[in-house]
Motif scaffolding. Structure first.
Motif, short mmCIF file in Angstrom:
data_model
loop_
_atom_site.label_atom_id
_atom_site.label_comp_id
_atom_site.label_asym_id
_atom_site.label_seq_id
_atom_site.Cartn_x
_atom_site.Cartn_y
_atom_site.Cartn_z
N HIS A 153 10.48 15.53 -33.64
CA HIS A 153 10.95 14.47 -32.73
C HIS A 153 10.46 14.77 -31.32
O HIS A 153 10.20 15.91 -30.99
CB HIS A 153 12.49 14.36 -32.78
N HIS A 165 10.57 14.66 -26.90
CA HIS A 165 11.44 14.72 -25.73
C HIS A 165 10.60 14.47 -24.48
O HIS A 165 9.43 14.85 -24.45
CB HIS A 165 12.10 16.09 -25.58
N HIS A 208 8.62 18.28 -31.15
CA HIS A 208 8.90 19.56 -31.80
C HIS A 208 9.81 19.41 -33.02
O HIS A 208 10.39 18.35 -33.27
CB HIS A 208 9.45 20.59 -30.80
N GLU A 222 12.91 21.60 -35.09
CA GLU A 222 13.90 22.68 -34.96
C GLU A 222 14.64 22.77 -36.29
O GLU A 222 15.51 21.96 -36.57
CB GLU A 222 14.89 22.35 -33.84
N GLN A 245 23.09 24.19 -28.34
CA GLN A 245 21.96 23.57 -27.66
C GLN A 245 22.51 22.79 -26.49
O GLN A 245 23.43 21.98 -26.64
CB GLN A 245 21.14 22.64 -28.56
#
Ligand code: MN
Length: 289
Positions: free
Chosen positions: A70, A72, A114, A116, A133
């Motif tokens: 996704h 950012h 990225h 995660e 987070q």
């Protein structure tokens, strides 16, 4: 005889108190992983945009989930792991594994894509996952900076210890111990464990917005108790005094008020609606990162 009268200088100590207590709720995020987060965030938490406690959750074999690829833009994501193993990978080619005590400070700036995820070992075998987070906003002048990573392993991360108090200094300073992380705006991020009956006096610059997120036990600040699963927003001041009424664990977070408009859509946090539309278009056109 001549007396010289020097002006008497004092350092004013302004003790912070609890302004508001925000309860948390548990929600499902990303690919379906469980997080606990404050029920009200937004401008209350400035300069932080999000505070997610990931787990603690005990995954059965094959059941661990994460956040697949996704994008950012416009802020920073900071991951701090307490239990479990996570693997990150991004559009710049960076790749790494987070184990307990490790911190990943990721500045998305103008754009990053990225993934995660729990490690393949954790996906296969399951196990405990617990961590945090947080999202740190960037001022307008830094929103389109080049993306960067700072990976700090548990062994490089400084620990302060004093009379029943243990503190990992992820960013900023605590009990004279300083973190080496370079933050864009001055951020304090400290993980504290306190024995019942111990006291911590933590200095904080007068004007910084300060908050405490308790995730174990109960603490008391200027006569107000703050218990497991609560975010306490502090008044301004030069110091916060924490008494542990139980064996406790919490985060100290502080940073400056950015004081700019926030336009937010999913994984993008900018200042205007136009900049959000631009981010979506750049992502769709494959030029975000
Ligand atoms: Mn992310």
């Amino acid at each position: 005889m001549v007396y010289i009268i020097r002006p008497f200088r004092t350092v004013m100590q302004e003790v912070r108190s609890v302004k508001t207590i925000v309860p948390t709720h548990t929600v499902m995020e990303g690919g379906g992983f469980q997080v606990r987060r404050p029920a009200a965030m937004g401008s209350l938490m400035s300069p932080f945009l999000l505070l997610d406690e990931m787990g603690p959750v005990d995954y059965a074999p094959g059941k661990a989930v994460g956040a697949p690829w996704h994008p950012h833009r416009g802020f920073e994501t900071v991951t701090y792991l307490l239990q479990g193993e996570m693997e990150h990978e991004d559009s710049s080619g960076a790749k790494g594994t987070l184990t307990p005590g490790d911190v990943q400070w990721m500045t998305a700036g103008k754009g990053i894509i990225h993934s995660e995820m729990p490690t393949s070992k954790m996906m296969l075998e399951g196990g405990m996952m617990h961590g945090f987070q947080i999202w740190v906003n960037l001022p307008a002048k830094d929103k389109m900076m080049n993306p960067r990573y700072q990976d700090i392993s548990a062994s490089e991360s400084p620990i302060a210890q004093e009379d029943g108090v243990w503190a990992r200094v992820v960013a900023g300073e605590c009990l004279g111990v300083e973190s080496s992380i370079d933050t864009v705006i001055p951020i304090t991020y400290v993980h504290v464990k306190m024995e019942q009956g111990s006291t911590l006096n933590k200095a904080l610059d007068l004007d910084l917005n300060g908050m405490l997120y308790v995730f174990k036990g109960e603490i008391e600040v200027e006569g107000k108790s703050v218990s497991d699963g609560s975010l306490a927003l502090l008044s301004n001041g030069t110091t916060v005094q924490v008494n542990a009424t139980q064996e406790s664990e919490f985060l100290i977070l502080a940073g400056p008020e950015i004081g700019e408009p926030i336009a937010r859509y999913g994984p993008f946090v900018m200042n205007t609606r136009e900049e959000i539309i631009q981010a979506i278009e750049d992502y769709q056109n494959g030029i975000l990162a």
